[in-house]
Design a protein around this motif. Structure first.
Motif, mmCIF file in Angstrom:
data_model
loop_
_atom_site.group_PDB
_atom_site.id
_atom_site.type_symbol
_atom_site.label_atom_id
_atom_site.label_comp_id
_atom_site.label_asym_id
_atom_site.label_seq_id
_atom_site.Cartn_x
_atom_site.Cartn_y
_atom_site.Cartn_z
ATOM 1 N N LEU A 107 0.840 -1.187 0.000
ATOM 2 C CA LEU A 107 0.000 0.000 0.000
ATOM 3 C C LEU A 107 0.884 1.248 0.000
ATOM 4 O O LEU A 107 1.834 1.345 0.760
ATOM 5 C CB LEU A 107 -0.888 0.015 1.247
ATOM 6 C CG LEU A 107 -1.906 1.149 1.370
ATOM 7 C CD1 LEU A 107 -3.009 1.003 0.336
ATOM 8 C CD2 LEU A 107 -2.510 1.181 2.769
ATOM 9 N N VAL A 108 0.595 2.190 -0.888
ATOM 10 C CA VAL A 108 1.263 3.494 -0.898
ATOM 11 C C VAL A 108 0.178 4.544 -0.717
ATOM 12 O O VAL A 108 -0.790 4.580 -1.474
ATOM 13 C CB VAL A 108 2.018 3.745 -2.226
ATOM 14 C CG1 VAL A 108 2.615 5.148 -2.240
ATOM 15 C CG2 VAL A 108 3.104 2.706 -2.424
ATOM 16 N N ILE A 109 0.326 5.367 0.320
ATOM 17 C CA ILE A 109 -0.691 6.387 0.604
ATOM 18 C C ILE A 109 -0.155 7.743 0.186
ATOM 19 O O ILE A 109 0.961 8.126 0.555
ATOM 20 C CB ILE A 109 -1.021 6.413 2.118
ATOM 21 C CG1 ILE A 109 -1.585 5.058 2.558
ATOM 22 C CG2 ILE A 109 -2.001 7.541 2.442
ATOM 23 C CD1 ILE A 109 -1.714 4.904 4.060
ATOM 24 N N LEU A 110 -0.924 8.468 -0.590
ATOM 25 C CA LEU A 110 -0.587 9.850 -0.939
ATOM 26 C C LEU A 110 -1.584 10.756 -0.236
ATOM 27 O O LEU A 110 -2.772 10.748 -0.549
ATOM 28 C CB LEU A 110 -0.651 10.065 -2.457
ATOM 29 C CG LEU A 110 -0.444 11.512 -2.912
ATOM 30 C CD1 LEU A 110 0.976 11.968 -2.646
ATOM 31 C CD2 LEU A 110 -0.774 11.657 -4.400
ATOM 32 N N ASP A 111 -1.087 11.504 0.746
ATOM 33 C CA ASP A 111 -1.945 12.400 1.523
ATOM 34 C C ASP A 111 -1.863 13.803 0.924
ATOM 35 O O ASP A 111 -0.787 14.391 0.857
ATOM 36 C CB ASP A 111 -1.468 12.409 2.982
ATOM 37 C CG ASP A 111 -2.240 13.412 3.835
ATOM 38 O OD1 ASP A 111 -3.435 13.605 3.572
ATOM 39 O OD2 ASP A 111 -1.639 13.992 4.752
ATOM 40 N N THR A 112 -2.981 14.309 0.447
ATOM 41 C CA THR A 112 -2.986 15.666 -0.107
ATOM 42 C C THR A 112 -3.574 16.627 0.921
ATOM 43 O O THR A 112 -4.656 16.378 1.448
ATOM 44 C CB THR A 112 -3.826 15.742 -1.408
ATOM 45 O OG1 THR A 112 -5.163 15.365 -1.095
ATOM 46 C CG2 THR A 112 -3.281 14.821 -2.467
ATOM 47 N N PRO A 113 -2.876 17.723 1.217
ATOM 48 C CA PRO A 113 -3.334 18.630 2.268
ATOM 49 C C PRO A 113 -4.427 19.585 1.790
ATOM 50 O O PRO A 113 -4.168 20.734 1.477
ATOM 51 C CB PRO A 113 -2.066 19.389 2.644
ATOM 52 C CG PRO A 113 -1.273 19.402 1.393
ATOM 53 C CD PRO A 113 -1.616 18.156 0.632
ATOM 54 N N GLY A 114 -5.636 19.073 1.714
ATOM 55 C CA GLY A 114 -6.758 19.958 1.400
ATOM 56 C C GLY A 114 -6.863 20.330 -0.066
ATOM 57 O O GLY A 114 -6.073 19.913 -0.911
ATOM 58 N N LEU A 115 -7.847 21.162 -0.344
ATOM 59 C CA LEU A 115 -8.189 21.490 -1.730
ATOM 60 C C LEU A 115 -7.174 22.421 -2.376
ATOM 61 O O LEU A 115 -6.962 22.379 -3.577
ATOM 62 C CB LEU A 115 -9.581 22.136 -1.769
ATOM 63 C CG LEU A 115 -10.665 21.378 -0.996
ATOM 64 C CD1 LEU A 115 -11.989 22.118 -1.076
ATOM 65 C CD2 LEU A 115 -10.838 19.972 -1.547
ATOM 66 N N ASN A 116 -6.527 23.282 -1.578
ATOM 67 C CA ASN A 116 -5.595 24.252 -2.155
ATOM 68 C C ASN A 116 -4.405 23.586 -2.818
ATOM 69 O O ASN A 116 -3.972 23.992 -3.890
ATOM 70 C CB ASN A 116 -5.099 25.232 -1.077
ATOM 71 C CG ASN A 116 -6.220 26.107 -0.562
ATOM 72 O OD1 ASN A 116 -7.221 26.279 -1.243
ATOM 73 N ND2 ASN A 116 -6.066 26.647 0.633
#
Length: 278
Positions: free
Chosen positions: A130-139
């Protein structure tokens, strides 16, 4: 396992740049950080991964929770720059009313120190691939085109995290329709998390009334996003963490995190081939 918080979780924005969580046994546990200044070049994040010298590397002592906690704080570091510098890096639009509000009394703008972070950590789920890509919000989705043009479309699964008390907002629907959704009619591997259900745990209401309210939010969110309700998971991440640290089985069950973990480990990873084939 560490009996404490490891990842940053204070009020406000915690991760300021897209962050990958993965496990590569060929590398030591570490955090790799790509400086924000690299945005001034035409080189993509994917290409920068071939140039390790461009990244700052912080080793992780996986035996020590305190030192790991300190290392993870680095991911959320910011600094103040002039509006000209922020505009040059594509992080400030002079004609945007919202961006104008971010200018402080000294005429400076706060920007993240890092463009991208890669955390190499030997967690059992990450060891399974599993590789998780965490994107910090819509901006961040708007300021880093590579996310929307390459990383999000190629993701086998997307976990879309919303707040249970507010449900699906207009900006959520815009991001879902434009960047995530059921691309080409594909809804498999699209999971929605309604977080903070503990905000609905009203002591003045009966258990059945609380359950009905949570179920209503699940159904409304599923309808708005065009998903079956089995792909919407109401959870309380904060209460789940407290339960795990305090070994409180009842609270862990009530947090509903176990259902989401099962969906990720028992359904998502084994069905990866099918998702890719779709």
């Amino acid at each position: 396992d560490y009996g404490q918080r490891i990842l940053p979780s204070s009020a406000g924005r915690t991760t300021m740049c897209p962050t990958e969580l993965l496990y590569n046994p060929q590398r030591e546990p570490s955090i790799q950080l790509l400086p924000i200044e690299t945005r001034s070049s035409d080189t993509t994040t994917a290409e920068y991964k071939r140039y390790p010298d461009e990244w700052k590397i912080i080793p992780l002592d996986t035996e020590n929770g305190e030192s790991m906690q300190q290392a993870f704080q680095e991911v959320g570091q910011t600094r103040k720059v002039s509006t000209e510098e922020a505009e040059r890096l594509g992080l400030f639009q002079p004609d945007s009313a919202d961006d104008q509000l971010t200018i402080d009394a000294d005429g400076l703008v706060e920007i993240p120190c890092w463009r991208h972070a890669i955390i190499n950590f030997p967690h059992p789920l990450l060891k399974q691939g599993l590789v998780i890509l965490d994107t910090p919000g819509l901006n961040a989705i708007g300021t880093e085109p590579e996310l929307t043009l390459n990383m999000l479309p190629n993701a086998h699964a997307i976990l879309f995290i919303l707040a249970a008390d507010t449900g699906v907002t207009k900006s959520d629907i815009d991001v879902w329709r434009n960047h995530i959704g059921a691309q080409a009619g594909r809804s498999r591997g699209r999971l929605v998390v309604l977080n903070k259900i503990d905000g609905l745990w009203d002591p003045l209401k009966s258990t059945s009334e609380i359950e009905a309210e949570i179920s209503k939010q699940v159904k409304t969110s599923a309808d708005l996003l065009g998903l079956p309700i089995t792909q919407v998971f109401p959870v309380s991440a904060q209460k789940a963490l407290v339960a795990k640290i305090n070994h409180d089985e009842d609270l862990l069950e009530r947090s509903r995190l176990l259902q989401l973990e099962r969906a990720l480990s028992d359904e998502l990873l084994p069905s990866k081939q099918d998702i890719v084939r779709d």
